[in-house]
Write an enzyme that holds these catalytic residues in place. Sequence first.
Site, PDB file in Angstrom:
ATOM      1  N   GLY A 199       0.844  -1.209   0.000  1.00 49.76           N
ATOM      2  CA  GLY A 199       0.000   0.000   0.000  1.00 49.76           C
ATOM      3  C   GLY A 199       0.872   1.249   0.000  1.00 49.76           C
ATOM      4  CG  ASP A 231       2.003  -8.894   6.350  1.00 44.57           C
ATOM      5  OD1 ASP A 231       1.934  -9.415   7.480  1.00 44.57           O
ATOM      6  OD2 ASP A 231       1.314  -7.908   6.016  1.00 44.57           O
ATOM      7  N   GLY A 275       0.218 -12.173   8.557  1.00 48.49           N
ATOM      8  CA  GLY A 275       0.723 -12.385   7.196  1.00 48.49           C
ATOM      9  C   GLY A 275      -0.159 -11.730   6.157  1.00 48.49           C
ATOM     10  NE  ARG A 335      -7.999 -25.601  26.526  1.00 50.16           N
ATOM     11  CZ  ARG A 335      -8.779 -26.652  26.695  1.00 50.16           C
ATOM     12  NH1 ARG A 335      -9.336 -27.245  25.644  1.00 50.16           N
ATOM     13  NH2 ARG A 335      -9.030 -27.124  27.887  1.00 50.16           N
TER      14      ARG A 335
END
Length: 320
Positions: free
Chosen positions: A105, A128, A171, A245
């Site tokens: 971006g 990422d 990510g 979990r």
Amino acid sequence: MVRKIGILTSGGDAPGMNAAIRAVTRIALNNGVDVVGIRNGYKGLYEDNMFDMDKRSVSNILSRGGTTLGSARLPEFKEDNIQEVCIDNLKKHDVDALVVVGGDGSYRGALALTQKGVNCVGLPGTIDNDISGTDYTIGFNTALNTCVENVDKLRDTSSSHHRCSVVEVMGNHCGDLALYTALSCGAEMVITPETGYDEMEVMEQLRYLGEAVQKDHAIIIVSEKICDCEALATKISQNTNFSGRATVLGHIQRGGSPSPFDRNLASRMGEKAVDLLMEGIGGHCVGMIDNEITSLPIEEALNKPKKSRKHLYRLFDRLI
Ligand code: ADP
Ligand code: F6P
């Protein structure tokens, strides 16, 4: 000839951004080029929030996580009139070129400014690892270390209690952080945009691991934005002999002192950014391919598909 360079950090922060700020500042000043720090990404550019930097401005920041310049998101920066205000602000401070540290971006913003006459160079600052034209982005290695440290801890408790831990990592839409974590931790399963997600398949594989292979615990690494990990953990408890979990690692992955790898990567990339701008080149971004620092047009980096990870997924499967 470039006389004054601006630097900003934009989008999600990443460990190593400070090393990039330091390298750009020191190397530019050592070449007789002045440096202006811009606070809070494009937001600071729009609000005219900038200050002159000297060598001392970047003392003691190499080992610090986050970004000392601050970061922000300014969606309105896509608009022409907002970009014009930013360019006027740069002119007011006699800044004639800009280094933008951020993700794709932020690169789009850097490209827009370059097309409007202000040479910008992008440095890939994001955990990422989702930018083409570089093997690694600044911050990915540190975030990976954080993930591995935490998943190792989860394995301890999972194995004591014969549980299946479902661990969500960041990510954005790129599976690298999940894949590299899964490989580093010897996870039993990895779910990413590249693998796709099929709940039935997960249950089948867990039943196979629990019953045929007699595993007493399991770790599943899941990329964010794919499924609800809490719901998946509940389904695992209901449909397999593991108790499920869920753990969402969250923003802990963005913090911490940058690894030596990220510090060096950012310093090398910062050097390249200054060299490009001094050569009068804008609209490029810096990368590291096969340990060589390179650069390519931002447009190319934005449009190029990322290198395939097929061989790593295959390796993962062969290690189960
Ligand atoms: P990242 O740089 O980490 O990918 P974002 O996608 O949030 O993070 O982008 C950071 C900032 O870059 C946005 O807040 C916006 O100011 C600017 N930006 C994003 N997309 C564009 C675009 N298409 N044109 C101009 N600027 C953009
Ligand atoms: O781009 C970095 C990143 O941490 C992504 O992994 C994640 O999807 C996003 O930013 C989170 O953004 P925010 O900090 O705005 O919650």
